[in-house]
Design an enzyme around this catalytic site. Structure first.
Site, mmCIF file in Angstrom:
data_model
loop_
_atom_site.group_PDB
_atom_site.id
_atom_site.type_symbol
_atom_site.label_atom_id
_atom_site.label_comp_id
_atom_site.label_asym_id
_atom_site.label_seq_id
_atom_site.Cartn_x
_atom_site.Cartn_y
_atom_site.Cartn_z
ATOM 1 N N TYR A 57 0.855 -1.192 0.000
ATOM 2 C CA TYR A 57 0.000 0.000 0.000
ATOM 3 C C TYR A 57 0.892 1.245 0.000
ATOM 4 O O TYR A 57 1.539 1.563 0.991
ATOM 5 C CB TYR A 57 -0.909 0.037 1.228
ATOM 6 C CG TYR A 57 -1.858 -1.135 1.372
ATOM 7 C CD1 TYR A 57 -2.195 -1.946 0.294
ATOM 8 C CD2 TYR A 57 -2.438 -1.424 2.601
ATOM 9 C CE1 TYR A 57 -3.067 -3.014 0.435
ATOM 10 C CE2 TYR A 57 -3.313 -2.493 2.753
ATOM 11 C CZ TYR A 57 -3.622 -3.285 1.671
ATOM 12 O OH TYR A 57 -4.488 -4.345 1.833
ATOM 13 N N HIS A 125 -0.243 -12.039 1.449
ATOM 14 C CA HIS A 125 -1.261 -11.225 0.775
ATOM 15 C C HIS A 125 -1.956 -12.017 -0.344
ATOM 16 O O HIS A 125 -3.183 -12.006 -0.466
ATOM 17 C CB HIS A 125 -0.599 -9.975 0.208
ATOM 18 C CG HIS A 125 -1.510 -8.815 0.068
ATOM 19 N ND1 HIS A 125 -1.064 -7.520 -0.009
ATOM 20 C CD2 HIS A 125 -2.860 -8.729 -0.016
ATOM 21 C CE1 HIS A 125 -2.096 -6.693 -0.131
ATOM 22 N NE2 HIS A 125 -3.189 -7.407 -0.147
ATOM 23 N N PRO A 205 -15.839 -4.790 3.469
ATOM 24 C CA PRO A 205 -17.179 -5.194 3.916
ATOM 25 C C PRO A 205 -18.282 -4.263 3.418
ATOM 26 O O PRO A 205 -19.461 -4.596 3.514
ATOM 27 C CB PRO A 205 -17.066 -5.144 5.439
ATOM 28 C CG PRO A 205 -16.018 -4.105 5.698
ATOM 29 C CD PRO A 205 -15.022 -4.278 4.592
ATOM 30 N N LEU A 206 -17.886 -3.101 2.883
ATOM 31 C CA LEU A 206 -18.863 -2.175 2.309
ATOM 32 C C LEU A 206 -18.760 -2.155 0.784
ATOM 33 O O LEU A 206 -19.155 -1.191 0.134
ATOM 34 C CB LEU A 206 -18.655 -0.762 2.884
ATOM 35 C CG LEU A 206 -18.979 -0.625 4.368
ATOM 36 C CD1 LEU A 206 -18.568 0.748 4.888
ATOM 37 C CD2 LEU A 206 -20.456 -0.875 4.633
ATOM 38 N N GLY A 207 -18.212 -3.236 0.225
ATOM 39 C CA GLY A 207 -18.135 -3.334 -1.234
ATOM 40 C C GLY A 207 -17.334 -2.222 -1.853
ATOM 41 O O GLY A 207 -17.742 -1.632 -2.852
ATOM 42 N N GLY A 209 -16.975 0.675 -0.803
ATOM 43 C CA GLY A 209 -17.737 1.921 -0.701
ATOM 44 C C GLY A 209 -19.057 1.900 -1.441
ATOM 45 O O GLY A 209 -19.920 2.763 -1.207
ATOM 46 N N PHE A 210 -19.272 0.921 -2.312
ATOM 47 C CA PHE A 210 -20.478 0.906 -3.132
ATOM 48 C C PHE A 210 -21.748 0.751 -2.310
ATOM 49 O O PHE A 210 -22.776 1.382 -2.594
ATOM 50 C CB PHE A 210 -20.387 -0.220 -4.163
ATOM 51 C CG PHE A 210 -21.523 -0.212 -5.150
ATOM 52 C CD1 PHE A 210 -21.493 0.637 -6.251
ATOM 53 C CD2 PHE A 210 -22.629 -1.032 -4.988
ATOM 54 C CE1 PHE A 210 -22.550 0.660 -7.165
ATOM 55 C CE2 PHE A 210 -23.682 -1.017 -5.887
ATOM 56 C CZ PHE A 210 -23.644 -0.168 -6.976
ATOM 57 N N LEU A 211 -21.687 -0.076 -1.269
ATOM 58 C CA LEU A 211 -22.895 -0.360 -0.487
ATOM 59 C C LEU A 211 -23.330 0.813 0.399
ATOM 60 O O LEU A 211 -24.401 0.779 0.985
ATOM 61 C CB LEU A 211 -22.683 -1.614 0.368
ATOM 62 C CG LEU A 211 -22.427 -2.905 -0.422
ATOM 63 C CD1 LEU A 211 -22.119 -4.069 0.520
ATOM 64 C CD2 LEU A 211 -23.622 -3.256 -1.318
#
Length: 318
Positions: A57, A125, A205-207, A209-211
């Site tokens: 990262y 990873h 866990p939020l896709g 940011g999509f969800l």
């Protein structure tokens, strides 16, 4: 809702809502170091003790950021970092490396970047396709014996790989993508983790940011945003996948909370042993995500989510 769990077979108690730090240094558009450090400090103040990074990262920048933010505070933190994805001097991707000599070199570099003597949780990873998992985990086990690493885990692994790895050295965690639009781990991975006493860590866990409902078309993302390269974020896929967000919106309006809180509460409800690591650079989003602990989803809510969510997500993850 249970807020902590024990990491694998260790004695470490980790917060079931950790913080994914990837976006603080790369991938999701512009970022600000000062804002990120403030968010990291706030997370610690709010009781978060589990932080996730990787050497790739920002090709080292993210580990250095955490080293700067947490200097003098490491006794309050359980840190996970990863190796295997090689980057060049300009950030170019050079492939995967799981050779024992490279793993030792990567670990030493991560320790230096972070400014610590040992890493709490060290992940593979991705698996180097040229090497058997036994050889890779064997090298990771050597790091444990040397005291450079306390616990080990692997990421994006299937059930067979998890079993083979665990037979060489006990795994404390398996980190795979998991959310309402990425439910593949339910098929076999959850069962093997439960059987072997391995903590399952859900990334994105939020896709991505999509969800949350924040991404309704491609123009909602900066031109440098890595998500624009993913099939799941093509214009056609976004348009179709908004059906996921519509279901969350329906429940969120009823409960007067956010779609992100519904998505995270659903995930944490699947098992008391699941840990989520949503990523954010902003304090208000951090506080919103942690608010999912206070959300009570009834059996009716869970049934509605199960029945109403699309059966298929349009676009592959990568």
């Amino acid at each position: 809702m249970k807020k902590t769990t024990t990491l694998g077979h260790s004695k470490l108690e980790i917060n079931r809502m950790g913080l994914g730090c990837m976006g603080m240094s790369e991938f999701y558009g512009s970022f600000n170091e000062e804002e990120s450090i403030q968010t990291l400090h706030k997370a610690l103040d709010l009781g978060v003790n589990f932080f996730d990074t990787a050497d790739m990262y920002g090709w080292g920048a993210n580990e250095k950021l955490l080293g700067k933010a947490f200097k003098g505070r490491w006794n309050k933190i359980i840190l996970a970092t990863k190796f295997a994805v090689m980057r060049g001097p300009k950030g170019e991707f050079l492939g995967l490396n799981g050779k024992p000599d490279y793993i030792k070199q990567a670990c030493d570099q991560s320790l230096q970047n972070l400014g610590v003597d040992s890493i709490d949780l060290y992940y593979m990873h991705r698996q180097d396709p040229k090497l058997e998992i036994e050889e890779i985990v064997g090298a990771m086990s050597d790091l444990v014996k040397q005291g450079k690493v306390k616990h080990i885990g692997i990421s994006e692994a299937n059930a067979e790989t998890i079993r083979r790895a665990h037979a060489v050295h006990p795994l404390s965690a398996v980190q795979n993508e998991y959310s309402l639009w990425s439910r593949e781990p339910e098929q076999e991975v959850f069962a093997v983790c439960k059987e072997l006493g391995i903590t399952f860590v859900a990334y994105s866990p939020l896709g991505r940011g999509f969800l949350t409902g924040a991404i309704k078309n491609r123009t909602d993302l900066e031109t440098s945003d890595w998500r624009l390269t993913l099939p799941r974020f093509s214009e056609e896929a976004i348009k179709s996948n908004l059906k996921f967000v519509e279901v969350l919106e329906q429940i969120a309006q009823t409960k007067k909370i956010s779609k992100a809180q519904i998505a995270l509460a659903w995930l944490l409800t699947q098992s008391d042993e699941i840990v989520a690591i949503p990523g954010t650079r902003k304090i208000n989003r951090l506080e919103e995500n942690l608010g999912a602990f206070d959300v009570e989803l009834t059996s009716t809510d869970l049934d509605l989510i199960q029945k109403s969510m699309p059966q298929e997500t349009i676009g592959s993850r990568y």
